[in-house]
Design an enzyme around this catalytic site. Structure first.
Site, mmCIF file in Angstrom:
data_model
loop_
_atom_site.group_PDB
_atom_site.id
_atom_site.type_symbol
_atom_site.label_atom_id
_atom_site.label_comp_id
_atom_site.label_asym_id
_atom_site.label_seq_id
_atom_site.Cartn_x
_atom_site.Cartn_y
_atom_site.Cartn_z
ATOM 1 C CG ASN A 95 30.667 40.151 39.753
ATOM 2 O OD1 ASN A 95 30.445 39.060 40.288
ATOM 3 N ND2 ASN A 95 31.860 40.713 39.788
ATOM 4 C CD GLN A 155 40.955 44.717 37.197
ATOM 5 O OE1 GLN A 155 41.504 44.741 38.284
ATOM 6 N NE2 GLN A 155 39.672 44.482 37.060
ATOM 7 C CG ASN A 156 41.048 39.409 32.725
ATOM 8 O OD1 ASN A 156 41.186 39.602 33.932
ATOM 9 N ND2 ASN A 156 39.907 39.056 32.175
ATOM 10 C CB CYS A 200 65.704 39.921 28.847
ATOM 11 S SG CYS A 200 67.288 39.905 29.728
ATOM 12 C CG HIS A 220 46.950 44.445 35.894
ATOM 13 N ND1 HIS A 220 45.883 43.910 36.560
ATOM 14 C CD2 HIS A 220 47.182 45.660 36.477
ATOM 15 C CE1 HIS A 220 45.481 44.752 37.509
ATOM 16 N NE2 HIS A 220 46.249 45.812 37.470
ATOM 17 C CD GLU A 229 28.740 35.721 44.304
ATOM 18 O OE1 GLU A 229 28.152 36.188 45.306
ATOM 19 O OE2 GLU A 229 28.553 34.580 43.861
#
Ligand code: NAD
Length: 245
Positions: A214, A101-102, A127, A119, A216
């Site tokens: 992770n 996703q980075n 442009c 992403h 968390e």
């Protein structure tokens, strides 16, 4: 924890198709803050500046934030041991691809070859009028917003803004990889960003073991994670690498 990491190394050695799904957390040890959480960027900026309609109407205002959020933070950042270990795993044939996703390009800078950028990427500018693409390094946009050399239009970073679709090729390849995977490493992602979070969920549905790295607990931990290696990406992947090779 060491025993758990050794068990994970064994699973990876016996796997046919291990993939990694990465989020902002993998780049925290490179000095790039994540969006969410206590030190997250959304505590400091209004997400509206990254809305495509806001950008179309107020490109200069948008750039005054984009510059600070993405180009001041991202310039001079280097891959950390987590990026390098994933590149090494690919080189040694135990990791098939990365879905990230980075937008910081750090997987590629660490040497990873098969990277699906869900992403987009901040190193390219586009442009919106004529479609011309430029390398961000061509511009010194510390004070002036970068403009298209064909029509003078203010360029947009080639990562997706709120309100834009996922790049079709990356979307197709990411889900194809998720369906093939028998192990999916989920590293440094809250699982709160849609449709990206559907990638590990698809892997789970089609039979993959989900291994989360992770410090968390996240939305994934409750819903789909089989093994949670509770720790920072760089430290954990270094220990995992020592068990693997
Ligand atoms: P997020 O910001 O929502 O969450 C980051 C996650 O990383 C959290 O779960 C946190 O606990 C974890 N984390 C923090 N430090 C860590 C470490 N050292 N090791 C492992 N994990 C760690 O991130 P997200 O889910 O990727 O979603 C945010 C969106 O913002 C993404 O879509 C991404 O495109 C974008 N983003 C990208 C960058 C980047 O390119 N580096 C930076 C910020 C945001």
């Amino acid at each position: 924890m060491k025993n758990l990491i050794e068990a994970v190394a064994k699973l990876i050695k016996n796997s046919n198709h291990t993939i990694a799904f990465t989020g902002a957390g993998i780049s925290v040890e490179s000095g790039i803050p994540p969006f969410r959480g206590e030190t997250g960027l959304w505590g400091k900026y209004n997400p509206e500046v990254l809305d495509i309609n806001f950008f179309r109407e107020n490109p200069e205002e948008s750039w005054s934030f984009i510059r600070e959020i993405f180009y001041d933070f991202f310039t001079d950042t280097k891959p950390n041991p987590a990026h390098y270990m994933l590149a090494e795993m690919e080189k040694r044939g135990v990791l098939k691809s990365i879905i990230t996703q980075n937008i910081d390009n750090l997987h590629q800078e660490a040497g990873s070859k098969t990277v699906h950028e869900f992403h987009g990427n901040s190193k390219t500018l586009i442009c919106l009028k004529c479609g011309e693409q430029y390398s961000a390094s061509e511009f010194d946009f510390k004070t002036i917003s970068p403009k298209c050399k064909n029509d003078g239009e203010i360029l947009k970073p080639d990562f997706i803004f709120f309100g834009e679709g996922i790049p079709p090729e990356a979307y197709k390849n990411s889900f194809a990889e998720a369906e093939k995977a028998d192990i999916c490493l989920v590293i440094g992602s809250t699982g709160e960003v849609m449709p990206a979070s559907l990638v590990p969920q698809t892997a789970k549905k089609t039979g993959a073991i989900i291994i989360e790295i992770n410090p968390e607990k996240t939305a994934f931990t409750q819903q789909i994670t089989d093994i949670h290696l509770k720790g920072k990406a760089g430290e954990t992947l270094t220990v995992l690498g020592n068990s693997l090779f």
